[in-house]
Design a protein around this motif. Structure first.
Motif, PDB file in Angstrom:
ATOM      1  N   UNK A 225       0.826  -1.582   0.198  1.00 28.76           N
ATOM      2  CA  UNK A 225      -0.085  -0.280  -0.228  1.00 28.76           C
ATOM      3  C   UNK A 225       1.152   1.153  -0.510  1.00 28.76           C
ATOM      4  N   UNK A 226       2.339   1.453   0.663  1.00 29.77           N
ATOM      5  CA  UNK A 226       2.978   2.103   0.873  1.00 29.77           C
ATOM      6  C   UNK A 226       3.854   3.382  -0.723  1.00 29.77           C
ATOM      7  N   UNK A 227       3.285   1.342  -1.241  1.00 28.74           N
ATOM      8  CA  UNK A 227       4.522   2.036  -2.425  1.00 28.74           C
ATOM      9  C   UNK A 227       2.914   3.461  -3.561  1.00 28.74           C
ATOM     10  N   UNK A 229       1.278   5.628  -2.669  1.00 28.71           N
ATOM     11  CA  UNK A 229       0.726   7.301  -2.189  1.00 28.71           C
ATOM     12  C   UNK A 229       1.619   8.281  -2.852  1.00 28.71           C
ATOM     13  N   UNK A 230       2.376   8.015  -3.244  1.00 20.43           N
ATOM     14  CA  UNK A 230       2.763   9.129  -4.841  1.00 20.43           C
ATOM     15  C   UNK A 230       1.572   8.844  -5.879  1.00 20.43           C
ATOM     16  N   UNK A 231       1.038   7.371  -6.183  1.00 17.79           N
ATOM     17  CA  UNK A 231       0.692   7.771  -8.196  1.00 17.79           C
ATOM     18  C   UNK A 231      -0.652   7.897  -7.153  1.00 17.79           C
ATOM     19  N   UNK A 232      -1.066   7.899  -6.282  1.00 16.95           N
ATOM     20  CA  UNK A 232      -2.158   8.600  -5.507  1.00 16.95           C
ATOM     21  C   UNK A 232      -1.840  10.229  -5.360  1.00 16.95           C
ATOM     22  N   UNK A 269       0.613   0.146 -14.582  1.00 14.03           N
ATOM     23  CA  UNK A 269       1.672  -0.714 -13.935  1.00 14.03           C
ATOM     24  C   UNK A 269       1.519  -1.647 -13.046  1.00 14.03           C
ATOM     25  N   UNK A 270       0.818  -1.129 -11.715  1.00 13.37           N
ATOM     26  CA  UNK A 270      -0.113  -1.241 -11.098  1.00 13.37           C
ATOM     27  C   UNK A 270      -1.229  -2.492 -11.183  1.00 13.37           C
ATOM     28  N   UNK A 271      -1.639  -2.817 -12.371  1.00 16.76           N
ATOM     29  CA  UNK A 271      -2.730  -3.844 -12.156  1.00 16.76           C
ATOM     30  C   UNK A 271      -1.023  -5.331 -12.120  1.00 16.76           C
ATOM     31  N   UNK A 272      -0.483  -4.575 -13.248  1.00 20.94           N
ATOM     32  CA  UNK A 272       0.511  -5.482 -13.755  1.00 20.94           C
ATOM     33  C   UNK A 272       1.275  -6.309 -12.420  1.00 20.94           C
ATOM     34  N   UNK A 273       0.585  -5.616 -11.491  1.00 22.49           N
ATOM     35  CA  UNK A 273       1.884  -5.848 -10.400  1.00 22.49           C
ATOM     36  C   UNK A 273       1.019  -6.982  -9.754  1.00 22.49           C
ATOM     37  N   UNK A 274       0.124  -7.074  -9.933  1.00 19.71           N
ATOM     38  CA  UNK A 274      -0.353  -7.681  -8.686  1.00 19.71           C
ATOM     39  C   UNK A 274      -0.434  -9.083  -9.458  1.00 19.71           C
ATOM     40  N   UNK A 276       2.347  -9.675 -11.207  1.00 18.52           N
ATOM     41  CA  UNK A 276       4.406 -10.138 -11.283  1.00 18.52           C
ATOM     42  C   UNK A 276       4.883  -9.296 -10.224  1.00 18.52           C
ATOM     43  N   UNK A 277       5.263  -9.015  -9.666  1.00 21.70           N
ATOM     44  CA  UNK A 277       6.040  -8.227  -9.124  1.00 21.70           C
ATOM     45  C   UNK A 277       6.943  -6.738  -9.645  1.00 21.70           C
ATOM     46  N   UNK A 278       6.514  -5.985 -10.350  1.00 21.38           N
ATOM     47  CA  UNK A 278       7.023  -4.751 -11.558  1.00 21.38           C
ATOM     48  C   UNK A 278       6.653  -3.069 -11.144  1.00 21.38           C
ATOM     49  N   UNK A 279       6.402  -3.000 -10.184  1.00 24.82           N
ATOM     50  CA  UNK A 279       6.102  -2.017  -9.427  1.00 24.82           C
ATOM     51  C   UNK A 279       7.613  -0.762  -9.415  1.00 24.82           C
ATOM     52  N   UNK A 280       8.004  -0.197 -10.311  1.00 25.82           N
ATOM     53  CA  UNK A 280       9.030   0.647 -10.085  1.00 25.82           C
ATOM     54  C   UNK A 280       8.949   2.156 -11.366  1.00 25.82           C
ATOM     55  N   UNK A 281       9.218   3.501  -9.832  1.00 26.73           N
ATOM     56  CA  UNK A 281       7.924   4.036 -10.987  1.00 26.73           C
ATOM     57  C   UNK A 281       9.059   4.711 -11.528  1.00 26.73           C
ATOM     58  N   UNK A 282      10.034   4.365 -11.927  1.00 25.99           N
ATOM     59  CA  UNK A 282      10.718   4.966 -13.566  1.00 25.99           C
ATOM     60  C   UNK A 282      10.238   3.312 -14.864  1.00 25.99           C
ATOM     61  N   UNK A 283       9.369   2.976 -14.732  1.00 30.05           N
ATOM     62  CA  UNK A 283       8.694   2.242 -15.659  1.00 30.05           C
ATOM     63  C   UNK A 283       7.932   3.163 -16.255  1.00 30.05           C
ATOM     64  N   UNK A 284       7.435   4.389 -15.372  1.00 24.98           N
ATOM     65  CA  UNK A 284       6.283   4.846 -16.474  1.00 24.98           C
ATOM     66  C   UNK A 284       6.340   6.410 -15.954  1.00 24.98           C
ATOM     67  N   UNK A 285       7.737   6.807 -16.228  1.00 23.17           N
ATOM     68  CA  UNK A 285       7.798   8.294 -15.897  1.00 23.17           C
ATOM     69  C   UNK A 285       7.443   8.667 -17.628  1.00 23.17           C
ATOM     70  N   UNK A 286       7.483   7.961 -18.379  1.00 23.04           N
ATOM     71  CA  UNK A 286       6.948   9.046 -19.048  1.00 23.04           C
ATOM     72  C   UNK A 286       5.086   9.413 -18.856  1.00 23.04           C
ATOM     73  N   UNK A 287       4.648   9.074 -18.028  1.00 19.87           N
ATOM     74  CA  UNK A 287       2.932   9.286 -18.257  1.00 19.87           C
ATOM     75  C   UNK A 287       3.014  10.813 -16.897  1.00 19.87           C
ATOM     76  N   UNK A 288       4.951  10.977 -16.100  1.00 20.68           N
ATOM     77  CA  UNK A 288       4.927  12.086 -15.621  1.00 20.68           C
ATOM     78  C   UNK A 288       4.162  13.323 -16.629  1.00 20.68           C
TER      79      UNK A 288
END
Length: 471
Positions: A225-227, A229-232, A269-274, A276-288
């Motif tokens: 859950x703490x991961x 916080x940033x996306x929220x 990415x959150x859905x994919x991480x459910x 297989x663990x893949x949630x690293x913010x740099x993977x979706x840096x382009x969404x910024x």
């Protein structure tokens, strides 16, 4: 207006670019691979890091042209983020006016995650710049520009981004959401589908091959859950911007572009991480680019609110907001330009080895991945014998080489009088997992004593001398 954010972001990236001449382990991978001949890079990709193959070849070309340095390593990221800021500004200008574009473009380079990768010798900033460009091309098509040329360019940019990080394909459903929200014509949907299919087909072999190297991301922890916080927080900011923008179905606006650009990749990415663990913010840096665009909307709304009270004061609202934000973010900006902002520093460890070594010493790396210190700064290890190494990273087509068995390593260590150990500092070290690393530590504890111990910027260099001649 796009030029102002570009020129704003460029010095922001050049400020403290060398990070006091430090290079951390991820950048060290780029550095050591880029130094290899092109054919050796291709051979290495058969075993490891195929997802970064295009980026490594690109950096190899830059190192060949300009030589290896921290400036050459990081300048492409600076330029890419500056291009991304210019694209956000152009998007805002097209969709909501110059004030939104100017505010969003300036905000892009100030976002904390963007600032981190602004000076990073990895491909994620390049993907962020490409995502801004592909989104701008999509908006241009929706506004009636030359469709064939723009669709071709769109497909090519999406393909290039995917070759740098195939998770950037999450931008396609984000763009689809924009098309649906804006009620684009069926012909536009068809053209988008063709362009997307071409880009996806082009990167499919890379995706398929890289799945065989998925063990490389086994270090990513499960989603907690703490991961989130940033996306929220980002979604809340973007949601506020969307409310202020007041988008209507069937109308292209800043919200119909910016909100999906943030939400869809993050949630995807959150859905994919459910699974297989893949949630690293740099993977979706382009969404910024999405929240940056929405921040532009918020700043414009603030300026318009102030204008009801004072027209002259409203003209100073954006400069004041940028100044206040820059001051508020200054501690974080300084921290991200410090060597301590990264896990470790390869170059500082190499400097310690060069200072402490004696010709004929043995050198040992725990874990074997810390051999990147030698690969980036081979001159610092001149005269040292890598006692565990059987086949070098270059010859084996790997990043860390091939080491001998635990038994052979023990025998080799017991024949040495002086050993230099390069490892992680205690606060960053993980328990030894492999039998080889456990054997290295065991023999050093039992038969050697430390005579020098230096810890600097996340790495540790210890000199051991033999307690007695032989067991």
């Amino acid at each position: 207006m796009w030029l102002i954010p570009f020129l704003w972001t460029l010095p922001l990236g050049l400020w403290g670019l060398s990070r006091r001449h430090s290079v951390w382990r991820d950048e060290a991978a780029t550095w050591q691979v880029a130094l290899r001949p092109a054919d050796e890079i291709l051979r290495m990709l058969e075993h490891v890091d195929v997802v970064h193959g295009l980026y490594y070849l690109f950096m190899h070309g830059l190192f060949e042209l300009f030589g290896p340095s921290t400036t050459v390593l990081r300048l492409p990221s600076v330029l890419a983020v500056a291009v991304g800021a210019a694209c956000v500004a152009a998007l805002g200008g097209r969709l909501a006016g110059n004030a939104v574009g100017l505010g969003g473009g300036i905000a892009f380079g100030l976002l904390p995650s963007v600032q981190f990768h602004l000076q990073e010798g990895r491909p994620y900033a390049l993907v962020a710049g490409g995502a801004g460009l592909s989104t701008l091309l999509l908006v241009a098509v929706l506004q009636g520009r030359n469709r064939k040329t723009y669709w071709g360019a769109y497909s090519l940019v999406v393909l290039c981004c995917a070759m740098l990080n195939w998770l950037s394909l999450l931008i396609l459903p984000a763009h689809l959401a924009t098309l649906i929200w804006a009620r684009a014509a069926p012909r536009v949907h068809a053209c988008w589908a063709v362009a997307s299919a071409v880009a996806t087909a082009g990167v499919s072999p890379l995706i398929w091959f890289s799945l065989g190297q998925s063990a490389q991301v086994s270090w990513i922890p499960p989603l907690t859950w703490h991961m989130l916080i940033g996306p929220a927080v980002l979604l809340a900011i973007a949601g506020l911007g969307a409310l202020l923008d007041g988008p209507r179905p069937g109308k292209l606006s800043a919200a119909t572009v910016g909100l999906p650009l943030l939400a869809v990749p993050q949630l995807g990415l959150i859905g994919l991480s459910l699974v297989k663990p893949l949630f690293v913010d740099r993977y979706v840096l382009f969404s910024m680019a999405g929240p940056a665009l929405m921040i532009g909307v918020i700043l414009d709304a603030g300026a318009r609110a102030v204008s009801r009270w004072s027209a002259s004061a409203s003209r100073w609202f954006l400069p004041a907001a940028v100044l206040v934000s820059s001051i508020a973010l200054l501690p974080q900006s300084l921290a991200k330009r410090s060597p301590d902002s990264r896990v470790d520093d390869v170059l500082s460890a190499a400097a310690q080895v060069e200072r402490l070594k004696r010709t004929g010493d043995a050198v040992l790396f725990v874990p074997a991945a810390r051999r990147d210190t030698r690969m980036v700064s081979p001159e610092a290890f001149t005269g040292l014998h890598d006692i565990a190494l059987v086949e070098s990273p270059l010859r084996s087509g790997t990043l860390k080489g091939v080491e001998a068995s635990a038994v052979r390593i023990r025998e080799g260590l017991l024949a040495e009088q002086r050993v230099i150990l390069v490892t992680d500092a205690p606060e960053a070290a993980r328990p030894a997992v492999s039998a080889r690393d456990r054997m290295k530590n065991s023999v050093l504890r039992e038969y050697f004593t430390p005579v020098a111990d230096e810890q600097t910027r996340g790495r540790r260099v210890t000199v051991y001398e033999r307690l007695s001649p032989g067991p």
